[in-house]
Design a protein around this motif. Structure first.
Motif, PDB file in Angstrom:
ATOM      1  N   GLU A 201       0.805  -1.215   0.000  1.00  0.00           N
ATOM      2  CA  GLU A 201       0.000   0.000   0.000  1.00  0.00           C
ATOM      3  C   GLU A 201       0.840   1.268   0.000  1.00  0.00           C
ATOM      4  O   GLU A 201       0.434   2.278  -0.561  1.00  0.00           O
ATOM      5  CB  GLU A 201      -0.959  -0.028   1.182  1.00  0.00           C
ATOM      6  CG  GLU A 201      -2.010  -1.098   0.960  1.00  0.00           C
ATOM      7  CD  GLU A 201      -2.979  -1.232   2.105  1.00  0.00           C
ATOM      8  OE1 GLU A 201      -3.338  -0.218   2.692  1.00  0.00           O
ATOM      9  OE2 GLU A 201      -3.372  -2.376   2.391  1.00  0.00           O
ATOM     10  N   ARG A 204       1.411   2.398  -3.422  1.00  0.00           N
ATOM     11  CA  ARG A 204       0.261   3.145  -3.959  1.00  0.00           C
ATOM     12  C   ARG A 204       0.275   4.571  -3.420  1.00  0.00           C
ATOM     13  O   ARG A 204       0.023   5.525  -4.150  1.00  0.00           O
ATOM     14  CB  ARG A 204      -1.029   2.415  -3.559  1.00  0.00           C
ATOM     15  CG  ARG A 204      -2.243   2.877  -4.336  1.00  0.00           C
ATOM     16  CD  ARG A 204      -3.451   2.069  -3.968  1.00  0.00           C
ATOM     17  NE  ARG A 204      -3.676   2.123  -2.525  1.00  0.00           N
ATOM     18  CZ  ARG A 204      -4.665   1.479  -1.907  1.00  0.00           C
ATOM     19  NH1 ARG A 204      -5.499   0.732  -2.572  1.00  0.00           N
ATOM     20  NH2 ARG A 204      -4.813   1.579  -0.593  1.00  0.00           N
ATOM     21  N   THR A 205       0.600   4.700  -2.125  1.00  0.00           N
ATOM     22  CA  THR A 205       0.705   6.046  -1.547  1.00  0.00           C
ATOM     23  C   THR A 205       1.754   6.862  -2.305  1.00  0.00           C
ATOM     24  O   THR A 205       1.514   8.008  -2.668  1.00  0.00           O
ATOM     25  CB  THR A 205       1.111   5.973  -0.060  1.00  0.00           C
ATOM     26  OG1 THR A 205       0.227   5.096   0.609  1.00  0.00           O
ATOM     27  CG2 THR A 205       1.078   7.337   0.584  1.00  0.00           C
ATOM     28  N   ARG A 207       2.815   6.530  -5.304  1.00  0.00           N
ATOM     29  CA  ARG A 207       2.316   6.920  -6.632  1.00  0.00           C
ATOM     30  C   ARG A 207       1.298   8.041  -6.511  1.00  0.00           C
ATOM     31  O   ARG A 207       1.273   8.958  -7.322  1.00  0.00           O
ATOM     32  CB  ARG A 207       1.667   5.718  -7.325  1.00  0.00           C
ATOM     33  CG  ARG A 207       2.665   4.676  -7.735  1.00  0.00           C
ATOM     34  CD  ARG A 207       2.110   3.828  -8.875  1.00  0.00           C
ATOM     35  NE  ARG A 207       3.129   2.874  -9.294  1.00  0.00           N
ATOM     36  CZ  ARG A 207       3.066   1.559  -9.062  1.00  0.00           C
ATOM     37  NH1 ARG A 207       2.008   1.041  -8.481  1.00  0.00           N
ATOM     38  NH2 ARG A 207       4.032   0.769  -9.451  1.00  0.00           N
ATOM     39  N   SER A 208       0.461   7.970  -5.461  1.00  0.00           N
ATOM     40  CA  SER A 208      -0.591   8.987  -5.324  1.00  0.00           C
ATOM     41  C   SER A 208       0.008  10.350  -4.994  1.00  0.00           C
ATOM     42  O   SER A 208      -0.673  11.366  -5.091  1.00  0.00           O
ATOM     43  CB  SER A 208      -1.609   8.571  -4.260  1.00  0.00           C
ATOM     44  OG  SER A 208      -1.108   8.843  -2.973  1.00  0.00           O
TER      45      SER A 208
ATOM     46  N   LEU B  53      -9.696   5.485  -7.507  1.00  0.00           N
ATOM     47  CA  LEU B  53      -8.390   5.289  -8.134  1.00  0.00           C
ATOM     48  C   LEU B  53      -8.397   5.806  -9.576  1.00  0.00           C
ATOM     49  O   LEU B  53      -7.381   6.284 -10.081  1.00  0.00           O
ATOM     50  CB  LEU B  53      -7.988   3.813  -8.098  1.00  0.00           C
ATOM     51  CG  LEU B  53      -7.597   3.284  -6.715  1.00  0.00           C
ATOM     52  CD1 LEU B  53      -7.320   1.786  -6.765  1.00  0.00           C
ATOM     53  CD2 LEU B  53      -6.386   4.002  -6.153  1.00  0.00           C
ATOM     54  N   LEU B  58      -4.858   5.862 -11.223  1.00  0.00           N
ATOM     55  CA  LEU B  58      -4.049   4.794 -10.623  1.00  0.00           C
ATOM     56  C   LEU B  58      -4.768   3.452 -10.614  1.00  0.00           C
ATOM     57  O   LEU B  58      -4.530   2.625  -9.747  1.00  0.00           O
ATOM     58  CB  LEU B  58      -3.666   5.171  -9.184  1.00  0.00           C
ATOM     59  CG  LEU B  58      -2.622   6.266  -9.017  1.00  0.00           C
ATOM     60  CD1 LEU B  58      -2.389   6.552  -7.550  1.00  0.00           C
ATOM     61  CD2 LEU B  58      -1.313   5.888  -9.681  1.00  0.00           C
ATOM     62  N   PRO B  60      -5.119  -0.114 -11.101  1.00  0.00           N
ATOM     63  CA  PRO B  60      -4.020  -1.063 -11.278  1.00  0.00           C
ATOM     64  C   PRO B  60      -4.155  -1.868 -12.569  1.00  0.00           C
ATOM     65  O   PRO B  60      -5.263  -2.221 -12.968  1.00  0.00           O
ATOM     66  CB  PRO B  60      -4.143  -1.984 -10.048  1.00  0.00           C
ATOM     67  CG  PRO B  60      -5.542  -1.831  -9.580  1.00  0.00           C
ATOM     68  CD  PRO B  60      -5.967  -0.450  -9.947  1.00  0.00           C
ATOM     69  N   PHE B  97      -5.489   6.828   2.381  1.00  0.00           N
ATOM     70  CA  PHE B  97      -5.903   5.441   2.235  1.00  0.00           C
ATOM     71  C   PHE B  97      -6.406   4.862   3.546  1.00  0.00           C
ATOM     72  O   PHE B  97      -6.226   5.417   4.622  1.00  0.00           O
ATOM     73  CB  PHE B  97      -4.755   4.610   1.680  1.00  0.00           C
ATOM     74  CG  PHE B  97      -4.371   5.016   0.291  1.00  0.00           C
ATOM     75  CD1 PHE B  97      -5.107   4.572  -0.793  1.00  0.00           C
ATOM     76  CD2 PHE B  97      -3.302   5.861   0.064  1.00  0.00           C
ATOM     77  CE1 PHE B  97      -4.772   4.949  -2.073  1.00  0.00           C
ATOM     78  CE2 PHE B  97      -2.956   6.246  -1.219  1.00  0.00           C
ATOM     79  CZ  PHE B  97      -3.693   5.792  -2.288  1.00  0.00           C
ATOM     80  N   SER B 103       0.169   2.232   4.924  1.00  0.00           N
ATOM     81  CA  SER B 103       0.201   3.195   3.822  1.00  0.00           C
ATOM     82  C   SER B 103       1.437   4.085   3.833  1.00  0.00           C
ATOM     83  O   SER B 103       1.697   4.793   2.870  1.00  0.00           O
ATOM     84  CB  SER B 103      -1.055   4.061   3.839  1.00  0.00           C
ATOM     85  OG  SER B 103      -2.164   3.270   3.498  1.00  0.00           O
TER      86      SER B 103
END
Lengths: 305, 335
Positions: A201, A204-205, A207-208, B53, B58, B60, B97, B103
């Motif tokens: 995760e 993903r953070t 990337r965000s 997303l 984003l 996936p 998140f 995260s």
């Protein structure tokens, strides 16, 4: 610091066990006297030598004498060189060390980019090529690859010397031979570790946040992916040393591996004992190094608690 | 109403695989205005996270947005180049998140991770960005921000980490904040603190917020408008008062019936029978019909459209308000 000290203290019983094993292994290989004396020696001569070497004492006395010597760093004299065995072994250590380090450098230079790339290009052609090559690299025996490299780059195209040591050019082929074997293992490890981390995760953070994909991969993912790789690679030190035995013999590299192989062939037991002992210490030290690196890579691990 | 900050129109996401194509998001449309909190509710698998997303670009792999548009202040995000999209992420649109525990990257300090995003999007030097990070941590109520900057995520509690995530998400003053179940993993007391914090910050910075949740208590607390999703589409949309007082879609009613009430006699809680079908086995007609207590033959065959029943109140259902009373429905869903 406390972690370091306790680790060092923990090494002591391990060394005891090793010395015990080495002592009995050497005695299991047969009567050293019959190896040291020519076939024509009389029984009296043999008996005299046994007495002078203390071989007629009870085993526990022999062990205590041996341990008393080992503690003082005395593994006996090599009968081939007529010098203290430990000195001969330690003299060879820097050459082996150079080879091991340069092989690790070669392995890292191949494995890190290859592992990362095949992970981010998972299930594509390039991934298949990289994974396939690493299986091949693992499957090729060191001695075979070494001889092939000599044939190609020293005999047919004379770029590198066939064997020996002295210049940096001498180091190239042995390092590649040993390095590719390690790289094969390392690439697969990095790939699978990277795949796991890329699904995390915090990736993903990252990337965000709008970071470049190269930053996401090379900073956020790689640092996490390396944690298991470092541990497993440290446990591979024994394999690395095993590899130096073969590689050094193939390339006549004057290291400890070559010395050990020659000593085994010549039944020079003092050297075998000393070298085994030194190798054991090296394996222990590399594991200690791995623990320290691990702590540097993963701040969640605190040894001082 | 003024020009919306974010306008999602007929958004469709699909995943191609060897087993075929599945679409977790099927024609979703809704809007978010500046300073407004829109709650997106639905069970797991209703497509709410995938919708969010998509906004950040984003989704996936192998998923892709294949139809519809997402306009941020008029600009279509689905048509943007990757590099343009990166400039928006963490800057104009940021996301919080669900799992504060996982995260944040465990091997870098809070400071490293915060300053990274500040320096990326704002032209600040190192000391200025540290200052900005300290200001943000202070804003989200973290004591001793300078010390926290030097700490690693594992040294902070879950609530503190979520505060850090919020501080990080807001550090470049985004116009839109997407919060994907920001309080699910937290203790109830910490939940309330985090929600209040988000509310305060939203009012202060006039950020538009998309709050993704399945917790209707949270919705009642902070949302202005509610979008109810089911099976990858919007089934009902209205203001928060309308949703709680006059829900029209049987799914929304079911969700509301499954929340314990603080007043009145203690009854058995309502439950919606079955579970959300996976995108590959979506039924024909109304997607909710296999679980709907009032489904008719029409529902099984024809897919209903989203229609406005009363001003600003949309539903995707053939049944009219008078068809089935709320209480009756509640009883019928007890299983």
């Amino acid at each position: 610091m406390r972690f370091f000290l306790t680790s060092v203290i923990k090494i002591i019983p391990v060394l005891f066990i090793i010395s015990f094993i080495v002592f009995f292994l050497v005695r299991l290989t047969g009567d050293p006297v019959s190896l040291m004396l020519p076939e024509t020696a009389t029984d009296q001569q043999r008996e005299d030598l046994r007495n002078s070497m203390g071989l007629n004492d009870p085993v526990y006395i022999q062990y205590l004498n041996y341990m008393a010597d080992v503690v003082r760093g005395n593994f006996g004299d090599s009968y081939k060189y007529n010098e203290p065995a430990l000195e001969i072994v330690l003299e060879r250590l820097p050459a082996s060390f150079t080879l091991a380090i340069s092989s690790m450098v070669v392995a890292t230079l191949i494995a890190v980019p290859a592992g990362i790339y095949s992970a981010i290009k998972r299930n594509t052609f390039i991934d298949v090529v990289i994974t396939g090559s690493s299986v091949l690299g693992k499957a090729m025996p060191n001695f075979w690859l070494g001889i092939m490299l000599i044939l190609l780059f020293a005999v047919h195209i004379s770029i590198f010397p066939v064997s020996g040591s002295g210049t940096i050019m001498h180091l190239v082929l042995p390092s590649i031979t040993l390095g590719t074997a390690i790289a094969a293992e390392m690439t697969r490890l990095i790939r699978s570790s990277m795949l796991e981390v890329l699904g995390a995760e915090y990736i993903r953070t990252a990337r965000s946040k709008g970071l470049l994909e190269t930053v996401v991969v090379n900073k956020h993912a790689l640092r996490n992916a390396l944690i298991p790789v470092v541990t497993i690679m440290a446990l591979q030190t024994a394999t690395l040393i095993g590899g130096t035995l073969i590689t050094e013999t193939v390339f006549s590299w004057p290291g400890m591996g070559q010395l050990l192989v020659q000593a085994v062939n010549a039944r020079d037991m003092a050297i075998v004992q000393a070298a085994t002992f030194i190798i054991a210490i090296l394996v222990i030290l590399s594991n200690l190094m791995a623990d320290l690196t691990y702590r540097y890579l993963d701040p969640r691990i605190k040894y001082d608690d | 109403m003024s020009e919306p900050l974010l306008e999602i129109e007929d958004l469709r996401v699909r995943f191609r695989s060897d087993e075929g194509v599945v679409s977790p998001v099927n024609g979703v449309s809704f809007q978010v205005h500046e300073g407004e909190t829109v709650a997106v509710v639905g069970e797991s698998g209703s497509g709410k996270s995938m919708t969010s997303l998509s906004i950040l670009g984003l989704v996936p792999a192998p998923g892709e947005v294949y139809d519809g548009s997402i306009r941020l202040q008029g600009e279509d995000l689905t048509k943007m180049k990757r590099s343009q999209m990166r400039k928006l992420r963490g800057n104009e649109i940021s996301m919080i998140f669900q799992e504060p525990m996982t995260s944040l990257n465990p091997v870098f300090t809070i400071g490293n991770q915060m300053i990274e995003v500040i320096r990326l999007h704002q032209k600040l030097d190192k000391t200025e960005s540290i200052q900005q990070a300290v200001t943000m941590l202070d804003l989200v109520g973290i004591p001793e921000p300078e010390r926290v900057l030097k700490q690693f995520p594992h040294q902070l509690s879950g609530g503190m980490r979520q505060r850090v995530m919020i501080a990080m998400a807001l550090s470049c003053n985004p116009k839109l904040l997407i919060a994907d179940e920001p309080t699910t993993a937290l203790d109830v007391t910490i939940q309330a603190q985090i929600l209040n914090l988000m509310k305060e910050l939203k009012d202060e910075l006039n950020t538009g917020v998309i709050l993704i949740t399945h917790d209707l208590g949270v919705v009642a607390e902070v949302a202005d408008r509610v979008v109810v999703m089911y099976g990858g589409e919007v089934v009902e949309e209205a203001t928060v008062d309308e949703i709680f007082n006059h829900p029209v879609h049987p799914y929304t009613k079911g969700l509301l019936a499954s929340v314990p009430k603080m007043t009145g006699p203690v009854e058995e809680l309502g439950a919606i029978k079955g579970s959300v079908p996976t995108p590959s086995e979506m039924p024909t007609g109304c997607k909710f019909h296999p679980r709907c207590p009032i489904a008719t033959d029409l529902c099984k065959q024809v897919h209903p459209q989203l229609e406005e029943t009363t001003p600003q109140h949309f539903k995707r259902c053939f049944h009219t308000e008078g068809g089935v009373k709320h209480d009756e429905h509640e009883r019928s869903t007890i299983s």
